[in-house]
Structures are given as structure tokens and as C-alpha cells.
Design an enzyme around this catalytic site. Structure first.
Site, PDB file in Angstrom:
ATOM      1  N   THR A   1      -1.931  -7.327 -34.272  1.00 22.41           N
ATOM      2  CA  THR A   1      -3.258  -6.980 -34.317  1.00 22.41           C
ATOM      3  C   THR A   1      -3.707  -5.468 -34.543  1.00 22.41           C
ATOM      4  OG1 THR A   1      -3.473  -7.186 -31.906  1.00 22.41           O
ATOM      5  CG2 THR A   1      -3.867  -9.236 -33.234  1.00 22.41           C
TER       6      THR A   1
ATOM      7  N   SER B   1     -15.979  -4.446 -34.632  1.00 23.24           N
ATOM      8  CA  SER B   1     -16.924  -4.268 -35.832  1.00 23.24           C
ATOM      9  C   SER B   1     -16.225  -4.044 -37.074  1.00 23.24           C
ATOM     10  CB  SER B   1     -17.776  -3.105 -35.547  1.00 23.24           C
ATOM     11  OG  SER B   1     -17.343  -2.084 -34.647  1.00 23.24           O
TER      12      SER B   1
ATOM     13  N   ASN C   1     -10.980   1.150 -29.011  1.00 22.47           N
ATOM     14  CA  ASN C   1     -11.594   0.004 -28.409  1.00 22.47           C
ATOM     15  C   ASN C   1     -13.280  -0.060 -28.275  1.00 22.47           C
ATOM     16  OD1 ASN C   1      -9.508  -1.429 -26.913  1.00 22.47           O
ATOM     17  ND2 ASN C   1      -8.779   0.318 -26.241  1.00 22.47           N
TER      18      ASN C   1
ATOM     19  N   GLU D   1      -2.456   1.922 -27.075  1.00 22.42           N
ATOM     20  CA  GLU D   1      -3.463   2.189 -27.887  1.00 22.42           C
ATOM     21  C   GLU D   1      -3.713   3.760 -27.757  1.00 22.42           C
ATOM     22  OE1 GLU D   1      -5.489  -1.987 -28.591  1.00 22.42           O
ATOM     23  OE2 GLU D   1      -6.300  -0.696 -26.655  1.00 22.42           O
TER      24      GLU D   1
ATOM     25  N   LYS E   1       4.328  -8.124 -29.942  1.00 22.90           N
ATOM     26  CA  LYS E   1       2.907  -7.373 -30.382  1.00 22.90           C
ATOM     27  C   LYS E   1       2.491  -7.246 -29.119  1.00 22.90           C
ATOM     28  CE  LYS E   1      -0.698  -8.538 -30.976  1.00 22.90           C
ATOM     29  NZ  LYS E   1      -1.872  -8.489 -30.224  1.00 22.90           N
TER      30      LYS E   1
ATOM     31  N   THR F   1       3.548  -9.960 -21.079  1.00 20.81           N
ATOM     32  CA  THR F   1       2.904  -8.809 -21.994  1.00 20.81           C
ATOM     33  C   THR F   1       2.088  -9.511 -22.908  1.00 20.81           C
ATOM     34  OG1 THR F   1       3.237  -6.952 -23.267  1.00 20.81           O
ATOM     35  CG2 THR F   1       4.684  -8.757 -23.524  1.00 20.81           C
TER      36      THR F   1
END
EC number: 2.3.1.35
Lengths: 406, 406
Positions: A154, A406, A401, A278, A180, A191
Site C-alpha cells: 500500500t 485523499s 499520513n 514511513e 508489506k 506486523t
């Protein structure tokens, strides 16, 4: 999305006898990519799993928890782009439909079908898209591990997989894992979504125990942002096609080798998740020793690894070891300020409750400019030790994040 | 440093009889600003305090903890720019020197002198600078509350103070508080540095109890980043100059009024800290009800308030209520997914375990565009409730904390 600077190249991976991955476009989101992974498993495949400890798990997690009791698997279906979590009866119906559809096609029980989904919470997985995706996958040619690893992604910036081997009673067995996840990674659980496939013959109870142990020293020792997903799932499938003597007990010949290979594989996979944390620019290893117990050491290590102030300091390549002291102090575990010693990389910066008199920041600053960072803490109290891994906290985390939906 | 968009103007504050603030330049950092606050208190002043629960507290915290046993205060010294934490014997010596110097000047006991320091960890507070600063402060004219509130600031972007009143046995008493802190704010402790001054006559044991209770519903209910400082200190000083009948017991006339005024003041101060949360652009109130107990509600509320994913979603004005579900699920407290209801502002977005069928994101999006955000969660299990406050997580937090020391 730019690729994580900590990314590793996709490894060469062997096929695993009895495992056939395929991918298809279910179009769960408005995108032009494969987002449904369909892995068929030869009859006789055993399965084990560790699942999120969230009190609000997805229906997929509940499904897997029940199906794991049977210990047998014939298929894995992974949906990317929609986690199907918090969707009530419609979400449950979608999982049941996927399992029923697959069971019908394969001529197996629905409980032989394992389902995992990842993506936005709160939107029921559209059954029509899932069924169309499944039908397309069923017709598709088998795909590579890399295609499968890409299809479960993702917000991941690179495809993640690892490989290990063990010898059981003279037979070499292979283990391949794909994973992932790059947010909502927290330690008291599995995880995001990780799948291990081996051609070893392993009795499901033993596989569960081996996976549980491997989880404790891998997925449970990483943290990106302290958040815990509603969908986290790690499943291990063993086809038995290698032809080794069935592993059923910890005393069996080769049991230790298999456990070590599985633990190694899980640790590789866990590290890859941190490397795709991230916004991550630094891979951080936190070693705690001298704690009252291993459990206490792990809690202190996680307090350091989860501290936004520590993580932002590392992002800024700032040798702000005072924030490590802060994080030790807030962990709620036994600690004595005046026995505490701290190092960055190989350089001791503080000991006995204060900065070392001859402490020179230069080697520490050099260490912090690298991408692999080590923070070491010695509490000076006992023999407890733990190692956890995390990444730094950067603007990238915020921008990923603050507008993910959007 | 730009001023927080959530800043409030500095309030009009009365003088508190028996309290004389002064400020001076100790030059703890290479800056041209006052950084030492010196407040003298009339003889007879009582004191109470709540201090960090860190296992690695600063020597100032240890000093205050001991001095509080006596219950009497004649002076407060606050150093900004250097927390003096984790500095071993030299740090302890600095605190003792400040107390001895002040006691000598005022003709009181060292234990009547309260000391707090804030700033970088790990650098011993330079005694010569402290003594020179104290000498200058002693010679200085009394200053305004605003100057005192400005002088205790570090990464704060605006000076923070509040005011309340109570009537005790026909006598009106005044309470003024100043506070600093915008990072390392976590709930299981006091807050950074907060100081309350009142002209009420209050027996120290009762003052301690009233402050402890006020803390539980104010400083313990805010969180900026889940980190816990080694130096957090809230002290309340009562000079008795208002001439009210001494408050010594919860049954005394006016005791409830005083407790309410103190709690109100502390809540105002706590909110100001959140409004100056590092990088904050949104002031977020999290209401949890229907939990099994108040304690359970508070843990769930803090799990939401501390979640980086929730905080970044609010920063992005994204109605991503799924992340609220995630945060409820990870709290480790009793929760049933299918009874959970969630609202943003006045708009219910999910109930009974799924999004409302007629849920329209427009009013929620409008609410999220404002600066004061409300998240409401009803667990549907019992009568437990709690409210906590936090701010969003933005790029600003990263940039402030990635290069704070440099």
C-alpha cells in the site's frame, strides 16, 4: 512516492514446491495496478499465524483466527487498498464470500482459505470487485515472488521479501517470505501483512510454536510509530513438498535448524518493514543491557524506539543523548540515573549518570551521518537485555499520513 | 520561531500579595534575553508540588521533592536554557549553590528555596552564571507577570499565564499561574514547569491535596508527544496575605471554592501548553464515554491522543475516523468493535461497528477545517468517561525537534 533511502534490492528467491502465487486487478481503488494476490497451496499444507492484538480487529483477522484452529490451508487471498476493518456485517460477508468462492474453485473447505486485507479502514470490501478479481486471478499465469510482493503493497515504497534455508534429517528445506507495511507498526503484535512459505513438512502445532517464538524476536521487536493496526497478520504455510521427515516436536532432528531458519527469515522481514518506515531516513538499532530482566529491557528499548524526541533527534543527526535519558526515565521500569551508560555507535557518551569528561561529539556526529544508527544503553542493574529496531521520524512521515486518504 | 496559531493573548493579571517576581540575564545560552526568574515569597508562605515520575529526574526535581516535605517556601528560582538533568555531582552542586546563595541573601533556610531548570539535558548548570544571575536578579526591580512568564520559556512560542479567584469565608483570594512547556508533555506526570501563586492562607497538607487533585484533571490529561521530561514540575505557593481563615481541611468553609479555583487555573494552564504544542495547528479535545471505568476511558482517550496516525490525520484535516478505531483497538482496554460509536465535532460518523449509512463527510470536513477539534468515542460498555486534550502532529514538530540543540 520516492523509494525509501533505506531500501534493499529485491533478492533472488527460489520457487517453493507446492506454492503457486498469482495476481490480478480487483481495482479496490481507482488505480491501474494489481491489488489482489491469490496463492494456491498443495493439499496437505499446514499453517500457523500470529495476529493483531487489537480489540477492534478486521473480519479477516477474526476469520484467520478461527481458520487457524484447523491447521490446514489451500489458499491465501490478499487484498490491497481496502482493509475492510470496522465494516460490520458487510465486511464479514465479504470475507465469507471470498472464502466460499475460492473453496468452490479449489474444491476445498472455506476454512482452508486464508484472507488478509490492507488499506483504508471503514469501507466494506466490495464483494463484486473481490469476486471479479478472484476469477481473473484464477485464470492468470503464476507470477513471480516479486510480483506478489508488489501486489500486497500500500504505502510501501519497495517490495519486500527474504529467504532462508534449513537442513532437516538430511533434506534441505527452503523458506521464502514476503511482507508489506510501513506505518501502524507497533511492537505488541505481529506486523502488517507477512506471509512465509516453506516446502518443509511441519505439523501445524509445531509450526505455530516456531512462528510464535520467531515473532517474539522479530516483528515484536520493531516499531515505526507505536500505532497498532486492526489487520496485522503473519501467516506461515508449510507444504511438505521437500519430503523431510515431518517436524512435530522441538526434540525432532532438524527442529532447531528449522526454528533458526524461520527466526532468521522473520527478522529479515521485520527489518525490511523498518527500512520502509514511513518517511524513514535512518535504520536505528536500540540495544539495552544491564536491565533487571529481559522484559524490562525490552520495555525500555521500546520506550527509546518510540520516543518522538529521540526519533526526531536522529533525523536531525543530533547527538542529543539527553533524550535517551528521558526515554529511559519515562519507561516506568527500574532504572538508576547514576548507573546509566549510553553509547551512540561504538562511542560511549555518558556513564555513571553524567556525560563522559572526555566525551568528543565528533565520532558520534560521524556515526549519526550514516544510515544505520546504533543506540546502546547499559542500566547497570542486572542481566536483562533486548534489542529493538526502529526508524527516525521525519517530515516524510507527516506528509504521508496527513493526506493518505485523499 | 513563529507564534503558535493557537496562541491566546496574555491575560490581565493582578499582583499577588506577598509574591515578588524578578528576572535577570544569567546567559545560560548564547542569547540576549532574561533566562533566570527569581520570585521572593513573604515569610509564612506554604508550598505544594507535583513532580515528574521519570526514573531519571533532574537534581532540581530531587531537591524540590525533599524541600516539599517542609511545606514552607521563601523563594523560587527558575533557570531556562539548561535543564541540568543527568549531570551527576556537578548538577547537584549547582542546585545546592543556588539554594545556599538565595538562603543567605534572604536569611532563610536552603530548604525554603525551590529550584527548577529547563532546557538541554546533560550539561551541568554553570554555577558562576547562576550566581551572577541571582545577584543581578536580587538587585533588579520587580517585574511583571508577563516578563516572568517570558523568562521561563524555551521552545515556547508565547508566554502563558492564567488567573482565577475564590471566596473563602467572605474573603476573596486570587490565584495566578505561569507555565512553560511545549514538548515532552505526557500525561502520567505533571507538565513542564508551572507555578501557581495565591494570596490565600492554606495549610501545606491541604494545598498538596488540592494541587494533586487539580493535576489529575488538568496536567495529567494533556499530551503533546507522549514524551516525559526529567524535569517536570508544578509548584503552588500560598502566601496567606489575603487574610482568609486558614484552609486546612476539605470540610472548611471555602475549601470547595478554593479547590475549584485551583482546578480551573490548572486546566487553563494545561490547555495553554497544548496550544503551544510544538508545531501544533489544531487544539484537539478527545472525549471518551461508555467505558468500563473512568480509568479505562482515560487510557483509551490517551491512546487516541497519542496516536501519530490520528494526529497527522487531524493535521491534514482528514476525517479518517478509521484511525480512531485503530487507536481504540490498541489501547489494551475493554472495547467491543460492534458497539463502538465515533463522532467528529457534533457529527456522528460511525455507530454499531460501522460507518453510518447516511454519513455525510461535509460537516465533518468543515469541523476539521477549524482550529478546535473534538473527537468523541462512545464504547457502549459502561459509565466510564474521560476527557483529554492534545494537538496535531505536523512538519513543525519535526523541524523544531530535529535541530533543537544546534
Amino acid at each position: 512516492m520516492t523509494i525509501s533511502p533505506l531500501a534493499l534490492p529485491f533478492p533472488d528467491l527460489p520457487a517453493i514446491a507446492g506454492v503457486t502465487p498469482r495476481v490480478a486487478r480487483a481495482r479496490y481503488k481507482n488505480w491501474d495496478r494489481c491489488d489482489l494476490t491469490f496463492v494456491t497451496l498443495d493439499p496437505g499444507t499446514t499453517v500457523a499465524g500470529v495476529l493483531t492484538q487489537s480489540k477492534c480487529p478486521s473480519p479477516e483477522v477474526e476469520w484467520c483466527r478461527r481458520a487457524l484452529v484447523m491447521g490446514q490451508a489451500r489458499a491465501l487471498v490478499v487484498n490491497a487498498g481496502n482493509s475492510n476493518a470496522f465494516t460490520g456485517d458487510r465486511g464479514r460477508a465479504a470475507v465469507e464470500a471470498i472464502a466460499a468462492h475460492t473453496a468452490r474453485d479449489l474444491g476445498c473447505q472455506p476454512s482452508d482459505v486464508f484472507v488478509a486485507s490492507t488499506g483504508v479502514i471503514g469501507v466494506p470490501l466490495p464483494i463484486d470487485k473481490a469476486e471479479a478479481g478472484l476469477a481473473a486471478a484464477f485464470e492468470a499465469q503464476p507470477c513471480s515472488w516479486q510480483e506478489a510482493a508488489e501486489t500486497i503493497m500500500t504505502t510501501d515504497t519497495f517490495a519486500k521479501a527474504a529467504y532462508s534455508q534449513a537442513v532437516i534429517g538430511g533434506t534441505t528445506v527452503n523458506l521464502v517470505g514476503i511482507i508489506k507495511g510501513s506505518g501502524m507498526i507497533a511492537p505488541d503484535m505481529a506486523t502488517m501483512l507477512g506471509f512465509v512459505f516453506t516446502d518443509a513438512a511441519v505439523e501445524p502445532g509445531f509450526l505455530q510454536r516456531a512462528l510464535g517464538d520467531a515473532n517474539l524476536s522479530s516483528f515484536s521487536c520493531i516499531t515505526v510509530d507505536s500505532d497498532t493496526s486492526t489487520s496485522d497478520t503473519v501467516l506461515a504455510f508449510a507444504t511438505g513438498r521437500a519430503g523431510n521427515p515431518l517436524l512435530a516436536d522441538i526434540e525432532d532432528d532438524g527442529a532447531d535448524a528449522f526454528r533458526a531458519a524461520l527466526a532468521d527469515l522473520c527478522l529479515q522481514l521485520a527489518h525490511l518493514v523498518v527500512r520502509d518506515g514511513e518517511g524513514a531516513t535512518k535504520f536505528i538499532r536500540v540495544d539495552v543491557e544491564g536491565a533487571e530482566s529481559d522484559r524490562s529491557a525490552r520495555r525500555i528499548a521500546l520506550s527509546i524506539a518510540n520516543s518522538p524526541l529521540v526519533k526526531t533527534a536522529i533525523a536531525g543527526e543530533d547527538a542529543n543523548w539527553g533524550r535517551v535519558v528521558m526515554a529511559v526515565g519515562k519507561a516506568g521500569e527500574p532504572a538508576e540515573r547514576d548507573r546509566l551508560a549510553i553509547r551512540f555507535g561504538a562511542t560511549q557518551v555518558a556513564a555513571g549518570g553524567l556525560a563522559l569528561a572526555d566525551y568528543d561529539e565528533a565520532p558520534v556526529a560521524a556515526h549519526l551521518k550514516g544510515s544505520d544508527i546504533e543506540i546502546g544503553v547499559d542500566l547497570g542493574l542486572g542481566d536483562g537485555r533486548a534489542t529493538v529496531w526502529t526508524c527516525d521520524l521525519t517530515d516524510g512521515y507527516i506528509s504521508i499520513n496527513a493526506d493518505y486518504r485523499s
